[in-house]
Design a protein around this motif. Sequence first.
Motif, PDB file in Angstrom:
ATOM      1  N   UNK A 131       0.833  -1.200   0.000  1.00 27.24           N
ATOM      2  CA  UNK A 131       0.000   0.000   0.000  1.00 27.24           C
ATOM      3  C   UNK A 131       0.872   1.256   0.000  1.00 27.24           C
ATOM      4  N   UNK A 132       2.085   1.155   0.527  1.00 25.94           N
ATOM      5  CA  UNK A 132       3.008   2.290   0.489  1.00 25.94           C
ATOM      6  C   UNK A 132       3.366   2.656  -0.945  1.00 25.94           C
ATOM      7  N   UNK A 177      -3.224   8.632   7.699  1.00 25.28           N
ATOM      8  CA  UNK A 177      -2.838   9.932   7.160  1.00 25.28           C
ATOM      9  C   UNK A 177      -1.695   9.795   6.154  1.00 25.28           C
ATOM     10  N   UNK A 178      -0.755   8.928   6.450  1.00 26.80           N
ATOM     11  CA  UNK A 178       0.372   8.715   5.537  1.00 26.80           C
ATOM     12  C   UNK A 178      -0.124   8.197   4.196  1.00 26.80           C
ATOM     13  N   UNK A 204       9.710   6.088  -4.260  1.00 23.44           N
ATOM     14  CA  UNK A 204      10.933   6.689  -3.717  1.00 23.44           C
ATOM     15  C   UNK A 204      10.664   7.258  -2.328  1.00 23.44           C
ATOM     16  N   UNK A 205       9.543   7.946  -2.171  1.00 25.17           N
ATOM     17  CA  UNK A 205       9.173   8.523  -0.869  1.00 25.17           C
ATOM     18  C   UNK A 205       9.045   7.422   0.181  1.00 25.17           C
ATOM     19  N   UNK A 206       8.385   6.344  -0.164  1.00 25.25           N
ATOM     20  CA  UNK A 206       8.199   5.234   0.781  1.00 25.25           C
ATOM     21  C   UNK A 206       9.531   4.618   1.172  1.00 25.25           C
ATOM     22  N   UNK A 207      10.392   4.390   0.192  1.00 25.38           N
ATOM     23  CA  UNK A 207      11.684   3.779   0.484  1.00 25.38           C
ATOM     24  C   UNK A 207      12.553   4.695   1.346  1.00 25.38           C
ATOM     25  N   UNK A 262      12.356  12.956  -4.493  1.00 22.31           N
ATOM     26  CA  UNK A 262      12.239  13.427  -3.112  1.00 22.31           C
ATOM     27  C   UNK A 262      11.863  14.904  -3.079  1.00 22.31           C
ATOM     28  N   UNK A 263      12.410  15.672  -4.000  1.00 21.13           N
ATOM     29  CA  UNK A 263      12.053  17.077  -4.095  1.00 21.13           C
ATOM     30  C   UNK A 263      10.586  17.229  -4.481  1.00 21.13           C
ATOM     31  N   UNK A 264      10.138  16.418  -5.425  1.00 17.24           N
ATOM     32  CA  UNK A 264       8.731  16.416  -5.830  1.00 17.24           C
ATOM     33  C   UNK A 264       7.833  16.060  -4.652  1.00 17.24           C
ATOM     34  N   UNK A 265       8.273  15.093  -3.855  1.00 17.33           N
ATOM     35  CA  UNK A 265       7.509  14.705  -2.670  1.00 17.33           C
ATOM     36  C   UNK A 265       7.329  15.907  -1.758  1.00 17.33           C
TER      37      UNK A 265
END
Length: 176
Positions: A35-36, A115-116, A130-133, A159-162
Motif C-alpha cells: 500500500x506504500x 494519514x500517511x 521513492x518517498x516510501x523507500x 524526493x524534491x517532488x515529494x
Amino acid sequence: MEDLQQLVRECLTNNRRSQEKLYRKFYPALFLLCRKFFSQHEEAVEVLNDGMLQVFTQLGKYDATKGELFNWIYTVVRNTALDRIRRRKWPPHNEIDEEAGATQNNIMSKLDWEDIYKLLDALPPATRAVCSLFYLEGFPVKDIAEMMQQSQGTVKWHLSETRNKLKPILEKYYLK
C-alpha cells in the motif's frame, strides 16, 4: 517458532493449505508494505499476490541462517513491488543536484498510517515509491537508486517532488 518451520516445510511440498496459512500470517504487514507503493487497493493486493507467488516458488532458496523468514518474505514482496514500478513507462524527469536528506524531525514518522496513505495517494507512483523507500523504509538515496535502477539525481528529484507536493497539504491540514 517450530510451527513456522513446520509451515515452511509443508509449503516446500506445495501444500496449498500451508501456503494459505503462511500467506494469511503475513498478509497484514505485507499489504501495508504494498500500500506504500500503490494507491489502488486492488493493485496493492495484486502486487502482494505476485510477491507471494515468488515467495512460494523460491522458498527453497530461503536460508534461515541468514535471517528471519519474515524479513526474507518482506524483501521478496518489496522487490516485486519495485519491479512492477520499474516496468511501467514513466515520463522522463529532469535530474537535479539538490541534496535530499531526511530531516531529524521527519513529519512522516509523526503521522498515523491512515494519514500517511492519504498523503502518498497525492503522489505519482514512481515518486510514491521513492518517498516510501526513503522516508518510511529508511533507505539512503544511493540504495534507492540501485533498487529503482535510476540515477541518484532522479531519486533526489523524486524526493524534491515529494516535498513540493506534500508541503502545502501538510501545512494546511497537519501542521496547524
